[in-house]
Design a protein around this motif. Sequence first.
Motif, PDB file in Angstrom:
ATOM      1  N   LEU A  42      55.835 -16.396 -41.957  1.00  0.00           N
ATOM      2  CA  LEU A  42      55.123 -16.082 -40.717  1.00  0.00           C
ATOM      3  C   LEU A  42      56.079 -15.587 -39.639  1.00  0.00           C
ATOM      4  N   ARG A  43      57.272 -16.186 -39.562  1.00  0.00           N
ATOM      5  CA  ARG A  43      58.262 -15.708 -38.582  1.00  0.00           C
ATOM      6  C   ARG A  43      58.683 -14.279 -38.879  1.00  0.00           C
ATOM      7  N   GLU A  44      58.856 -13.967 -40.153  1.00  0.00           N
ATOM      8  CA  GLU A  44      59.207 -12.588 -40.525  1.00  0.00           C
ATOM      9  C   GLU A  44      58.089 -11.626 -40.139  1.00  0.00           C
ATOM     10  N   ALA A  45      56.836 -12.022 -40.421  1.00  0.00           N
ATOM     11  CA  ALA A  45      55.693 -11.174 -40.062  1.00  0.00           C
ATOM     12  C   ALA A  45      55.608 -11.001 -38.553  1.00  0.00           C
ATOM     13  N   ALA A  46      55.843 -12.082 -37.814  1.00  0.00           N
ATOM     14  CA  ALA A  46      55.816 -12.003 -36.349  1.00  0.00           C
ATOM     15  C   ALA A  46      56.921 -11.076 -35.837  1.00  0.00           C
TER      16      ALA A  46
ATOM     17  N   VAL B  88      52.527  -9.157 -23.088  1.00  0.00           N
ATOM     18  CA  VAL B  88      52.112  -9.100 -24.491  1.00  0.00           C
ATOM     19  C   VAL B  88      53.188  -9.676 -25.398  1.00  0.00           C
ATOM     20  N   ILE B  89      54.442  -9.328 -25.156  1.00  0.00           N
ATOM     21  CA  ILE B  89      55.529  -9.824 -26.002  1.00  0.00           C
ATOM     22  C   ILE B  89      55.695 -11.329 -25.832  1.00  0.00           C
ATOM     23  N   ARG B  90      55.575 -11.823 -24.601  1.00  0.00           N
ATOM     24  CA  ARG B  90      55.668 -13.273 -24.389  1.00  0.00           C
ATOM     25  C   ARG B  90      54.506 -14.006 -25.046  1.00  0.00           C
ATOM     26  N   ALA B  91      53.313 -13.446 -24.958  1.00  0.00           N
ATOM     27  CA  ALA B  91      52.145 -14.060 -25.592  1.00  0.00           C
ATOM     28  C   ALA B  91      52.302 -14.053 -27.116  1.00  0.00           C
ATOM     29  N   HIS B  92      52.834 -12.964 -27.653  1.00  0.00           N
ATOM     30  CA  HIS B  92      53.064 -12.882 -29.092  1.00  0.00           C
ATOM     31  C   HIS B  92      54.063 -13.954 -29.523  1.00  0.00           C
TER      32      HIS B  92
ATOM     33  N   SER C 164      54.616 -16.798 -28.072  1.00  0.00           N
ATOM     34  CA  SER C 164      53.896 -18.078 -27.996  1.00  0.00           C
ATOM     35  C   SER C 164      52.987 -18.259 -29.207  1.00  0.00           C
ATOM     36  N   ASN C 165      52.261 -17.209 -29.573  1.00  0.00           N
ATOM     37  CA  ASN C 165      51.380 -17.285 -30.746  1.00  0.00           C
ATOM     38  C   ASN C 165      52.166 -17.562 -32.014  1.00  0.00           C
ATOM     39  N   ALA C 166      53.334 -16.966 -32.131  1.00  0.00           N
ATOM     40  CA  ALA C 166      54.169 -17.197 -33.309  1.00  0.00           C
ATOM     41  C   ALA C 166      54.582 -18.669 -33.385  1.00  0.00           C
ATOM     42  N   MET C 167      54.899 -19.257 -32.237  1.00  0.00           N
ATOM     43  CA  MET C 167      55.268 -20.670 -32.226  1.00  0.00           C
ATOM     44  C   MET C 167      54.074 -21.552 -32.565  1.00  0.00           C
ATOM     45  N   TRP C 168      52.898 -21.220 -32.037  1.00  0.00           N
ATOM     46  CA  TRP C 168      51.694 -22.003 -32.336  1.00  0.00           C
ATOM     47  C   TRP C 168      51.299 -21.864 -33.795  1.00  0.00           C
ATOM     48  N   ALA C 169      51.631 -20.758 -34.425  1.00  0.00           N
ATOM     49  CA  ALA C 169      51.353 -20.607 -35.857  1.00  0.00           C
ATOM     50  C   ALA C 169      52.109 -21.667 -36.647  1.00  0.00           C
TER      51      ALA C 169
END
Length: 97
Positions: free
Chosen positions: A22-26, A46-50, A52-57
């Motif tokens: 998932l980190r690679e995909a993010a 957008v980059i900050r939200a992305h 954050s979403n990667a961390m929540w994943a």
Amino acid sequence: MHASTYEYLKPSEEQIETMAKLREAAAIYGKALEEFLPDGPDKTFVIRAHRSNAMWANVAVTRGPIKSDHIKAVEYLMTDPYHREGFWPQDLTVAIN
């Protein structure tokens, strides 16, 4: 609120592998955002939200069981989809549902 909200959830080996994918995909998507969005406050948001979403994943992975279908979807995304014709594959929604 989830019962484990304030607890440490040690991921299993399978979860660690999924989280790495998932980190690679993010990272791939993050590079696309960096490349294609115009500079400015919206791009920053957008980059900050992305991020954050990667961390929540990762949190989502540690809170629930991993299904082989999820791993297959992540592996599919890791084929660097934004270099394919049409930017994103047509069947992407099928792969993640």
